[in-house]
Structures are given as structure tokens and as C-alpha cells.
Design a protein around this motif. Structure first.
Motif, mmCIF file in Angstrom:
data_model
loop_
_atom_site.group_PDB
_atom_site.id
_atom_site.type_symbol
_atom_site.label_atom_id
_atom_site.label_comp_id
_atom_site.label_asym_id
_atom_site.label_seq_id
_atom_site.Cartn_x
_atom_site.Cartn_y
_atom_site.Cartn_z
ATOM 1 N N GLY A 266 0.812 -1.215 0.000
ATOM 2 C CA GLY A 266 0.000 0.000 0.000
ATOM 3 C C GLY A 266 0.841 1.258 0.000
ATOM 4 N N CYS A 267 1.899 1.272 0.800
ATOM 5 C CA CYS A 267 2.782 2.439 0.856
ATOM 6 C C CYS A 267 3.488 2.647 -0.478
ATOM 7 C CB CYS A 267 3.811 2.264 1.972
ATOM 8 S SG CYS A 267 3.109 2.300 3.632
ATOM 9 N N ASN A 268 4.018 1.566 -1.027
ATOM 10 C CA ASN A 268 4.704 1.667 -2.315
ATOM 11 C C ASN A 268 3.763 2.130 -3.423
ATOM 12 O OD1 ASN A 268 7.015 0.795 -1.026
ATOM 13 N ND2 ASN A 268 6.790 -1.339 -1.679
ATOM 14 N N LYS A 269 2.517 1.699 -3.340
ATOM 15 C CA LYS A 269 1.518 2.117 -4.321
ATOM 16 C C LYS A 269 1.238 3.617 -4.226
ATOM 17 C CE LYS A 269 -3.325 1.278 -5.616
ATOM 18 N NZ LYS A 269 -4.576 0.543 -5.262
ATOM 19 N N LEU A 270 1.113 4.127 -3.007
ATOM 20 C CA LEU A 270 0.882 5.563 -2.815
ATOM 21 C C LEU A 270 2.025 6.380 -3.410
ATOM 22 C CD1 LEU A 270 -0.444 5.620 0.866
ATOM 23 C CD2 LEU A 270 -1.754 6.222 -1.172
ATOM 24 N N ILE A 271 3.251 5.916 -3.173
ATOM 25 C CA ILE A 271 4.417 6.627 -3.691
ATOM 26 C C ILE A 271 4.453 6.556 -5.215
ATOM 27 C CG2 ILE A 271 6.945 6.669 -3.738
ATOM 28 C CD1 ILE A 271 6.808 5.480 -0.836
ATOM 29 N N ARG A 272 4.203 5.369 -5.775
ATOM 30 C CA ARG A 272 4.241 5.176 -7.224
ATOM 31 C C ARG A 272 3.210 6.044 -7.931
ATOM 32 N NH1 ARG A 272 2.923 0.252 -7.281
ATOM 33 N NH2 ARG A 272 0.777 0.433 -8.039
ATOM 34 N N GLU A 273 2.029 6.193 -7.320
ATOM 35 C CA GLU A 273 0.945 6.952 -7.950
ATOM 36 C C GLU A 273 0.975 8.429 -7.578
ATOM 37 O OE1 GLU A 273 -2.613 4.916 -6.805
ATOM 38 O OE2 GLU A 273 -2.229 3.203 -8.127
ATOM 39 N N ASN A 274 2.063 8.862 -6.956
ATOM 40 C CA ASN A 274 2.235 10.270 -6.554
ATOM 41 C C ASN A 274 1.128 10.763 -5.630
ATOM 42 O OD1 ASN A 274 4.661 10.760 -8.073
ATOM 43 N ND2 ASN A 274 3.413 10.883 -9.929
ATOM 44 N N LYS A 275 0.620 9.851 -4.819
ATOM 45 C CA LYS A 275 -0.381 10.224 -3.826
ATOM 46 C C LYS A 275 0.237 10.424 -2.447
ATOM 47 C CE LYS A 275 -4.332 8.064 -6.136
ATOM 48 N NZ LYS A 275 -5.427 7.068 -6.013
ATOM 49 N N ALA A 276 1.533 10.202 -2.350
ATOM 50 C CA ALA A 276 2.248 10.418 -1.092
ATOM 51 C C ALA A 276 3.705 10.707 -1.398
ATOM 52 C CB ALA A 276 2.139 9.190 -0.184
#
Length: 370
Positions: A266-276
Motif C-alpha cells: 500500500g505504501c509503495n503504491k501511494l508513492i508510485r501513484e504520486n499520492k504520497a
């Protein structure tokens, strides 16, 4: 005799009346008490209020039910915070989906100058708990208030690390104040009352049903200047909180993890999608929020001068809304502040004469200083 609190709580008990309609009713009627004193015909003129809802408002027994809630709050040593109260969290007040009423138990300042939301999986790893503790220990010198959800895993680790580091910590609940969930966190919850508090939009006796958790997550996001997702699966409550935080224009950080770990996905996904933003150290948070000394010195050049002591609460609310954007339309200001248009126009004119506000083309306004 019913008090303002009785009437405010009673509004939340009317079937089909949510926070948005409550604001509409207050805007048209002037106060919660006046809503219940209004005749049927007047209530039906309020946008969104049809005959069925209007009759529900006037139905006998709602104030009696509200009185029972007040008695339960008194036994808990808790208070009800209506969105018009000074002690209602200012960070929530201007959000489109903010609860009209909150229930609070504890000693925390819900308008603390600095806040961080720490969230994550219920199945936290040793790595996640360690990162959580390191973050809290690093921000402790800044007097931060830590917000989380009292759940298993990262949430409870955040609350306990806050207590160890003498930081106020607020647990936002998906239940009533009298139902600690999970029950094994009862001791920590009691400790938090002394060094923080418990907050919910649910009346006493409300059980933590599944649909209440996403609603709880929006409050965590709204109360926080920044939300840090420490560990999270590809789906779950922590990602919902991050989504709300993005919608509310809060800073969002995610702690990166190993590619083959479920609760790093989940964290990696947020970073990848520029949401975090990627979290690499507490310095990332401190710099993003201008807490470091150098940044504070720079930012002070742009901080508004002290307001006159006789400024009204309504005027202060308008200035707070205007500071959130470069300009605001008068219709938008009226909706967010729930100040009637005629009254708002008069207040804006007064603030313009005082040199705090300037009018712009297209019925827009901006603060003179930002």
C-alpha cells in the motif's frame, strides 16, 4: 429546560438529516433551538428539507432522546462539540463533509498548533512499530499532537509511543465513547484521557460497525496537518485515510518497504501513484511543514500581523477561510462559513475597510496578506 446542546444533539437524531442539512437548517433558522421552534411550513422552505423530514424534526420525543445522551455524556465526563462552537476543531470546520457534531472525552487541545496523523495496518511488523516510535520521538520537541484510530497495529503503537514521549494523542473512534474497540486497548485509552483524548461523531452506545470506520478515517485526515502511512496492504483503511488527506490538501507521506512484503504494498503504491511523498526520515515531515527553525524564520516574513483584539468570531472565520486559497468566491465563502449572504457581504465590507481583505472581480475576495 432543553439547552443549546440538547437541541444540537437532537438535530443529529432526525432521520435523513446529515451534517450538510444541519448546516442548511442552522443557516436558515439561526440556531438549533430555532429549528425546533419553526413551524412546518417554514422548515419545508429550507433547501433539501421535504415534508417527511420536516415532520420528523417536529416529532415529539427527539429532545427527550437528546436529553438521555446528555446524561450519558455527563457520566463519562465528556462533551458535545457543535460545529459552531469555538472549541470545535478548526481544521475540520471548513471541510465539506465535516461532522456537524463531535463527542469528546479528555484533556487534549483539539486545535493544537501542530498535528500529525499516523496510520497503518492492524498487522504491524516490528519494522513498522519501530518507524512509528522513531517518528514520534523525533517530532516530540515540536510539541506535536498525534492523531490515530486506536486500532491494532500501527494505531496503538502511535498512541503508546506518544504517551511515552509525553505528547498529547487523540484517538478517533468508530464507536461511541463508552465502547472502546478493541477492548484490549482499554488501559491505553484511559491513559490517553489524561494526556490526550478520545473523539467520535457517534453517540454513546454506538457499536463499531464496518461502515463507520471509513467515516472515522476522514476525521483522522481532517485533524492532521500531515498523514503518515507507515505500513499498509494494497487495500485498507490506511489508504482510505490517505485518500481523504489528499482531498483535504494535507501533506501525505508513505514509508517505503520491501517489494515482497504484503504490508509495504500500500505504501509503495501511494508513492508510485504520486499520492504520497516518500518518507526517508523525520526531517521530511519537519521540513514539509516548516517546523525547522530556518524555515520558520523565513515563513514569519509572510505571516499576517496580529489581528485587532475586537475582531469578531465570524470575521476571524472568514479570514481563516480566505487564507486557504489565493481568492474565494462569495458563494463559496457563504457555504463554508454558513453565514447568510447578506450578513457575509457586510462582514467582508467591514474587513475591507479595516485593510484585511480586498475585493476582486467576479465577486471574489482575498486577504491583503498571506
Amino acid at each position: 429546560m432543553p439547552t443549546d446542546t440538547h437541541h444540537q444533539i437532537a438535530l443529529t437524531l432526525v432521520p435523513g438529516v446529515g451534517s450538510i442539512l444541519i448546516r442548511q437548517l442552522i443557516s436558515y433558522c439561526g440556531s438549533a433551538a430555532e429549528v425546533f421552534r419553526s413551524p412546518l411550513a417554514r422548515l419545508m422552505k429550507v433547501p433539501g428539507i421535504g415534508e417527511v423530514t420536516a415532520r420528523s424534526i417536529l416529532k415529539p420525543g427527539i429532545l427527550t432522546a437528546a436529553e438521555q445522551i446528555v446524561l450519558r455524556l455527563d457520566k463519562l465526563g465528556a462533551t458535545a462539540l457543535f460545529y459552531t462552537d469555538k472549541s470545535y476543531p478548526a481544521r475540520l470546520k471548513t471541510l465539506y463533509d465535516a461532522p456537524a457534531l463531535l463527542y469528546f472525552q479528555g484533556s487534549a487541545n483539539l486545535n493544537a498548533p501542530r498535528t500529525i496523523g499516523l496510520v497503518g495496518t492492524r498487522q504491524a511488523t516490528d519494522y513498522g512499530r519501530r518507524i512509528t516510535s522513531e517518528i514520534i520521538e523525533a517530532v516530540a520537541p515540536y510539541g506535536v499532537s498525534i492523531i490515530s484510530g486506536l486500532a491494532y497495529g500501527i494505531d496503538i503503537a502511535a498512541h503508546r509511543a506518544s504517551l511515552v514521549n509525553a505528547l498529547p494523542t487523540v484517538g478517533v473512534m468508530a464507536s461511541g465513547l463508552d465502547i472502546i474497540y478493541p477492548n484490549v486497548h482499554q488501559k491505553t485509552a484511559v491513559d490517553m484521557l489524561i494526556q490526550g483524548g478520545l473523539l467520535t461523531e457517534n453517540q454513546p452506545g454506538t457499536k463499531p460497525d464496518a461502515h463507520l470506520f471509513p467515516a472515522r478515517n476522514r476525521i483522522i485526515a481532517g485533524l492532521s496537518d500531515a498523514v503518515v502511512v507507515v505500513e499498509a496492504a494494497a487495500k485498507g483503511g490506511a489508504l482510505i485515510t490517505a485518500e481523504y488527506a489528499n482531498n483535504y490538501h494535507r501533506e501525505v507521506f508513505a514509508v517505503p518497504g520491501q517489494l515482497n512484503q504484503t504490508f509495504s504494498a500500500g505504501c509503495n503504491k501511494l508513492i508510485r501513484e504520486n499520492k504520497a511523498q516518500i518518507y526517508t526520515s523525520p526531517k521530511d515531515i519537519i521540513e514539509a511543514l516548516n517546523w525547522d527553525t530556518a524555515s520558520e524564520q523565513v515563513s514569519r516574513k509572510n505571516i499576517a500581523p496580529a489581528l485587532p483584539v475586537d475582531i469578531t468570531e465570524e470575521e476571524s472565520q472568514i479570514l481563516a477561510l480566505l487564507r486557504q486559497s489565493t481568492d474565494s468566491h462569495i458563494d463559496d465563502l457563504s457555504w463554508k462559513s454558513q453565514i447568510p449572504m447578506g450578513r457575509l457581504a457586510s462582514l467582508l465590507l467591514t474587513l475591507e475597510f479595516q485593510g484585511f481583505v480586498r475585493s476582486l472581480p467576479g465577486k471574489k475576495y482575498a486577504v491583503v496578506y498571506i
